[in-house]
Design an enzyme around this catalytic site. Structure first.
Site, mmCIF file in Angstrom:
data_model
loop_
_atom_site.group_PDB
_atom_site.id
_atom_site.type_symbol
_atom_site.label_atom_id
_atom_site.label_comp_id
_atom_site.label_asym_id
_atom_site.label_seq_id
_atom_site.Cartn_x
_atom_site.Cartn_y
_atom_site.Cartn_z
ATOM 1 N N GLY A 127 33.142 45.732 39.439
ATOM 2 C CA GLY A 127 33.096 44.955 40.682
ATOM 3 C C GLY A 127 32.773 45.877 41.850
ATOM 4 N N ILE A 168 27.870 42.795 38.191
ATOM 5 C CA ILE A 168 26.832 41.892 37.683
ATOM 6 C C ILE A 168 25.609 41.938 38.598
ATOM 7 C CG2 ILE A 168 27.605 39.776 38.858
ATOM 8 C CD1 ILE A 168 27.257 38.449 35.988
ATOM 9 N N ARG A 169 25.825 42.401 39.867
ATOM 10 C CA ARG A 169 24.685 42.605 40.786
ATOM 11 C C ARG A 169 24.654 44.074 41.218
ATOM 12 N NH1 ARG A 169 27.426 41.039 46.175
ATOM 13 N NH2 ARG A 169 29.516 41.030 45.395
ATOM 14 N N TYR A 191 42.410 30.749 43.055
ATOM 15 C CA TYR A 191 42.436 32.214 43.201
ATOM 16 C C TYR A 191 43.881 32.713 43.151
ATOM 17 C CZ TYR A 191 42.024 36.650 45.872
ATOM 18 O OH TYR A 191 42.101 37.948 46.322
ATOM 19 N N LYS A 203 45.798 34.993 40.407
ATOM 20 C CA LYS A 203 46.454 36.266 40.756
ATOM 21 C C LYS A 203 47.912 36.255 40.282
ATOM 22 C CE LYS A 203 43.035 38.501 42.541
ATOM 23 N NZ LYS A 203 42.466 39.627 41.780
HETATM 24 C C1 AKB Z 1 40.829 36.046 50.567
HETATM 25 O O1 AKB Z 1 40.829 35.694 51.754
HETATM 26 O O2 AKB Z 1 40.632 35.274 49.616
HETATM 27 C C2 AKB Z 1 41.154 37.492 50.244
HETATM 28 C C3 AKB Z 1 42.612 37.699 49.980
HETATM 29 C C4 AKB Z 1 43.589 37.556 51.063
HETATM 30 O O3 AKB Z 1 42.972 37.992 48.879
HETATM 31 N N1 AKB Z 1 40.729 38.328 51.321
#
Ligand code: AKB
Length: 319
Positions: free
Chosen positions: A8, A35-36, A142, A146
């Site tokens: 990454g 990947i880029r 997300y 996490k």
């Molecule tokens: C986001 O805004 O998604 C990230 C984070 C706070 O993990 N910068």
């Protein structure tokens, strides 16, 4: 053979971390993958491996051949983009982590770094000075990835002795690389607009406080955590890390100290809902006690540095 791999490496943190690792250990000691292709000449001085982090076969081939001392696995889809592509975000964020943890379990990697985020917290989490063991209550895919990832890290550590280390990053602000797909990205865009002499339209409310950190502090924290002897690390999910907390109107005021005509308009969009679910500030006594974490840069200094650095970059691009 290089001793370190950054997966990454084309991302906001990836570019900055690679440059710091090259300075610390030498260009030859660092391999970079994404990947880029990373849009940074400095990063590309290291060997570049084109790699899809979700592809199990390519990942295990690279990791088995590489026998890296340390792998920094940063590939991820962030909060705002993740909400548009929940399944793809889950696949990227989880599959890639499991490929790295499996490789470490095989003994192909000595030490792994994996970033978590303040996105693991949510509406039920206390808002201010969030402690290390606060309730995790993610509302974005997300954040869910996490939270799950943190427990996978601890699982691989406890079951298989994998030395994996992690930090819950706040919003990161730097001038060398562009952010992408995050809710905290406004705090980089606002400096770019100010420097270009443009007004900025902020996608968060003027009074939305969030935990934030200057990129140099984030990179330093990462390198420090990776150098600590394993027996000093008591948190095997992910460390809270604090630095500063500010609102868009506070950054705007801090920029106006330098550029009095700078203007910000507020048009909150879907990212406001994400920001609202996150804490305002983070408490980090565990990181302080276990590995001596201490932030250095606060808002006034960050503003001066950001504006000067962006201006310098713009001038170099023009000439
Ligand atoms: C986001 O805004 O998604 C990230 C984070 C706070 O993990 N910068």
């Amino acid at each position: 053979m290089a001793k370190i791999l950054v997966i990454g490496a084309a991302g906001q943190l990836g570019i900055e971390l690679v440059l710091a690792l090259q300075t610390q250990y030498g260009v030859e000691e660092v391999d970079v993958s994404d990947i880029r292709v990373p849009n940074d000449e400095g990063v590309m001085r290291s060997r570049f491996l084109h790699l899809d982090a979700t592809d199990e076969d390519s990942m295990s081939t690279v990791l088995e051949e590489g026998r890296y001392h340390a792998v920094y696995h940063l590939a991820a889809m962030l909060s705002a983009t993740g909400e548009k592509n929940p399944i793809a975000a889950w696949d990227l964020n989880m599959q890639s982590l499991l490929h790295v943890l499996e490789a470490a379990k095989e003994g192909w990697i000595d030490r792994v770094f994996w970033p978590s985020s303040i996105a693991v917290f949510g509406p039920q989490t206390i808002k201010k000075s969030v402690p290390q063991d606060a309730l995790l209550d993610p509302t974005t895919v997300y954040g869910i990835s996490k939270q799950a990832g943190e427990y996978w890290c601890r699982y691989y550590h406890e079951k298989y002795g994998v030395d994996v280390r992690s930090i819950r990053y706040p919003g990161l602000i730097g001038h060398r690389s562009a952010p992408g797909g995050g809710t905290t990205d406004y705090a980089v865009e606002i400096y770019q607009a100010a420097n270009a002499g443009e007004a900025y339209t902020c996608f968060l409310r003027a009074d939305q406080a969030l935990p934030m950190m200057y990129m140099d502090d984030a990179v330093r924290a990462t390198l420090e955590l990776m150098r600590v002897p394993a027996n000093q690390i008591r948190v095997r999910t992910s460390y809270n890390l604090g630095a500063m907390s500010f609102t868009p109107s506070e950054v705007a005021k801090s920029i106006q100290q330098h550029l009095p005509n700078f203007q910000v308009h507020y048009q909150p969009d879907h990212r406001q809902g994400i920001a609202e679910s996150w804490p305002e500030s983070i408490e980090d006594t565990a990181a302080q006690a276990d590995w001596g974490w201490k932030p250095k840069v606060l808002l006034p200094e960050m503003t001066t540095t950001m504006l000067l650095a962006i201006e310098k970059k713009t001038q170099t691009a023009v000439h």
